[in-house]
Enzyme design. Structure first.
Site, short mmCIF file in Angstrom:
data_model
loop_
_atom_site.label_atom_id
_atom_site.label_comp_id
_atom_site.label_asym_id
_atom_site.label_seq_id
_atom_site.Cartn_x
_atom_site.Cartn_y
_atom_site.Cartn_z
CB ILE A 174 5.86 -18.74 -17.50
CG1 ILE A 174 6.59 -18.05 -18.46
CG2 ILE A 174 4.15 -18.54 -17.47
CD1 ILE A 174 5.98 -18.32 -20.05
CG ASP A 182 24.15 -20.72 -21.76
OD1 ASP A 182 24.66 -21.67 -21.23
OD2 ASP A 182 23.42 -19.67 -21.18
#
Length: 633
Positions: free
Chosen positions: A348, A470
């Protein structure tokens, strides 16, 4: 003439009433102004007498310009925040708390404070955060703290406090975090603690607490961490702990008289306990050695089976296959079968490292599995990220941080098992014209709030602090209810207060704090900047790169808020929703300040989002970004 006299008399009477009322109103206003001025003077005087006045700017006598002091528009002190002051300040009692009734937060950690906590603390009824941790405070916890019903964070850890935990703490029903570890507190745990239904963190470890664990703690449904280790607790461990130790991090170790307790799940502490990562690596080495012996014995039989060593290990109680925080057992074979040996049809997405697969287990539950490619297993950088993710997610528990259910650590097959996020990333939803409309303003504000609470937890509730490094819209994932979760801790790191924390520039372009380019020093303010970018992106529907550039130019004065908001959902009509949207933009602008010292902390952002939200003087349609950028907090 009688009628005329009557009318004149009535007019005179009315004029007298007006004059009297005007004089009365003027006197009241004057009295109020005088009272307000007197209160401001009293607050300034309290700060000056405490000795903290020496920290203010010597060029001004305005207490609101002092370092660590936050005031509202009326110049009342609403916040005091000092940390890590190198010279011991003295006694906490030197600060007259009763003179500061408007305080919203009082943060004095690692300040060398001594003496006791004054009963005056009970007068701070507007307080939402009280942090007096890691000082040398003595005496009991005053029961008056129970009157601070607006508190969401209470931290008194790392002191020399004695006496019992006051039962009045049970009245603090808005508490999210209660930390009293590292004191000399005795007595039993008051059952009233079970009344704090929203409690996420309860840490009473390293004290002298005795008695049984109250059964009322089972009411704490949202609890992510319960640490009662290193005490003198006795009795039988309640079933709510033994039945839920995989959903919540429980640590009851080093209590000599507890019955029926077996450690379960990873420990939150970095020192003094064996972490899940260390344990699994040790077991891995042992199992590899055993596998080599078996390989010698069975020879060709093992060569015919490409992934059977891991399967064998899974059957041997999961020595290489560590699972926690999940209902039921996940077998190695279940993952292999659910993905048909990681067939591309189940893929996915591809993250910073590895590919992500959707796996539906035999129980019907769905998980996400990130598997390292064979080439990545041999690459030190990706291997470090893989192990870093295990370490970080093994230590932290927060309702808005993605959960790691388990992992397989083997030199031929490595993967991580996460909770599955049905709606994908925030970036993908904002990029889709249909799904972006589904993200209405209430949902967008909640996304920003949840993200702020998660980062505040990482920066201020974890020891040592964890810096994500991040934060981006790609790493904010959404579940089926569009609740968001911070993910991807591959490059996260622990912040060492005794180190320079120098690092290579890492993260996602467009979200990296500008100072990293020239200082190469990572701080929590780097995450704050990234948060500000994502918060703006959530509100305007796209990456705010051009907007951030415009904010630093004279064009900012002409940019209206209504013109930059995402046009796909209709503008907010409800006044409260409009206030929330404006406040999120205001906070985001404070977080992307070019000077990291001028940025808010994530703790401040989190508190402000929990509190009453001020609305600019201009109506919604007339608010400019220039006005928000320059508005005082």
């Amino acid at each position: 003439m009688g009628k005329i006299e009557c009318v004149v008399s009535s007019v005179v009477a009315v004029l007298l009433v007006v004059v009297v009322h005007t004089v009365s109103m003027t006197h009241a206003a004057s009295t109020h102004s005088s009272t307000n001025h007197s209160q401001v003077v009293a607050e300034a005087d309290a700060l000056r007498k405490s000795g903290w006045w020496i920290w203010s700017d010597p060029a001004t006598s305005n207490h609101c310009s002092s370092l660590g002091i936050t005031c509202n528009e009326a110049k009342h002190v609403i916040g005091i925040e000092f940390r890590n002051y190198k010279v011991p300040v003295g006694k906490l009692s030197e600060l007259n708390l009763s003179s500061l009734p408007s305080l919203n937060f009082l943060i004095l950690s690692k300040m060398g404070l001594n003496g006791s906590i004054s009963d005056q603390i009970g007068s701070l009824t507007n307080l939402t955060d009280l942090d007096l941790s890691f000082n040398q405070l003595t005496g009991p916890i005053p029961h008056q703290i129970g009157t601070l019903t607006e508190l969401t964070y209470l931290r008194l850890s790392g002191n020399e406090l004695t006496g019992a935990i006051p039962s009045s703490l049970g009245r603090l029903t808005k508490l999210i975090s209660l930390k009293l570890f590292g004191n000399q507190i005795n007595g039993s745990i008051p059952p009233e603690i079970g009344n704090i239904k929203d409690l996420v963190t309860l840490d009473l470890s390293n004290n002298l607490i005795s008695g049984e664990i109250p059964s009322n703690l089972k009411n704490l449904k949202g609890l992510c961490l319960l640490d009662l280790s290193y005490n003198r607790l006795s009795g039988k461990v309640s079933s709510f702990i033994t039945n839920n130790c995989k959903q919540t991090t429980f640590n009851l170790s080093q209590n000599d008289h507890l019955e029926g307790y077996a450690p379960c799940g990873p420990s939150l502490r970095n020192g003094g306990h064996t972490t899940a990562l260390t344990l699994i690596i040790s077991l891995s080495l042992t199992l590899v050695f055993v596998t080599l012996i078996l390989g010698f014995a069975f020879g060709l039989r093992w060569k015919k089976r490409q992934v059977q060593p891991e399967s064998m290990v899974a059957k041997k109680n999961g020595d290489l296959f560590c699972i926690w925080d999940y209902d039921g057992r996940i077998a190695f074979e279940d993952i292999i079968s659910a993905t048909e040996n990681f067939d591309i049809r189940y893929c996915i997405g591809i993250g910073g490292y590895g590919s992500v697969y959707r796996a539906q287990l035999p129980s019907g539950k769905v998980v996400a599995v990130r598997k390292l490619h064979r080439s990545e297993i041999e690459e030190p950088t990706y291997l470090r990220s893989f192990k870093n993710e295990i370490q970080m997610l093994g230590q932290i528990r927060h309702r808005n941080i993605v959960k790691l259910h388990g992992y397989c650590l083997h030199n031929r097959c490595m993967f991580l098992i996460y909770m599955y996020m049905e709606r994908g990333s925030l970036f993908c939803m904002l990029s889709d014209e249909v799904e972006a409309v589904e993200l209405d303003w209430v949902k967008r504000v909640n996304i920003v709030k949840n993200m702020a609470h998660a980062l505040s937890y990482m920066h201020h509730d974890c020891i040592p602090p964890i810096i994500h490094r991040d934060i981006s819209s790609n790493n904010i994932l959404l579940d089926s209810k569009l609740e968001d979760f911070v993910s991807d801790f591959g490059i996260a790191r622990l912040l060492d207060p005794d180190s320079s924390n120098q690092t290579l520039v890492a993260g996602t372009y467009g979200y990296i704090a500008p100072e990293l380019a020239y200082t190469m020093v990572v701080t929590e303010k780097c995450d704050v900047y990234s948060f500000g970018v994502v918060a703006l992106e959530t509100m305007i529907g796209k990456h705010p790169g051009e907007l951030i550039t415009s904010l630093s130019s004279s064009l900012c004065q002409d940019i209206m808020l209504r013109d930059v908001l995402d046009s796909r959902p209709p503008l907010p009509e409800d006044l409260q929703v409009a206030k929330d949207v404006v406040f999120v933009i205001l906070l985001a602008l404070k977080c992307i300040h070019s000077n990291p010292k001028s940025r808010l902390t994530m703790q401040q952002v989190s508190y402000k989002l929990l509190g009453n939200i001020p609305f600019p003087k201009s109506p919604f349609y007339a608010i400019s970004l220039h006005e928000l950028k320059n508005q005082e907090m």
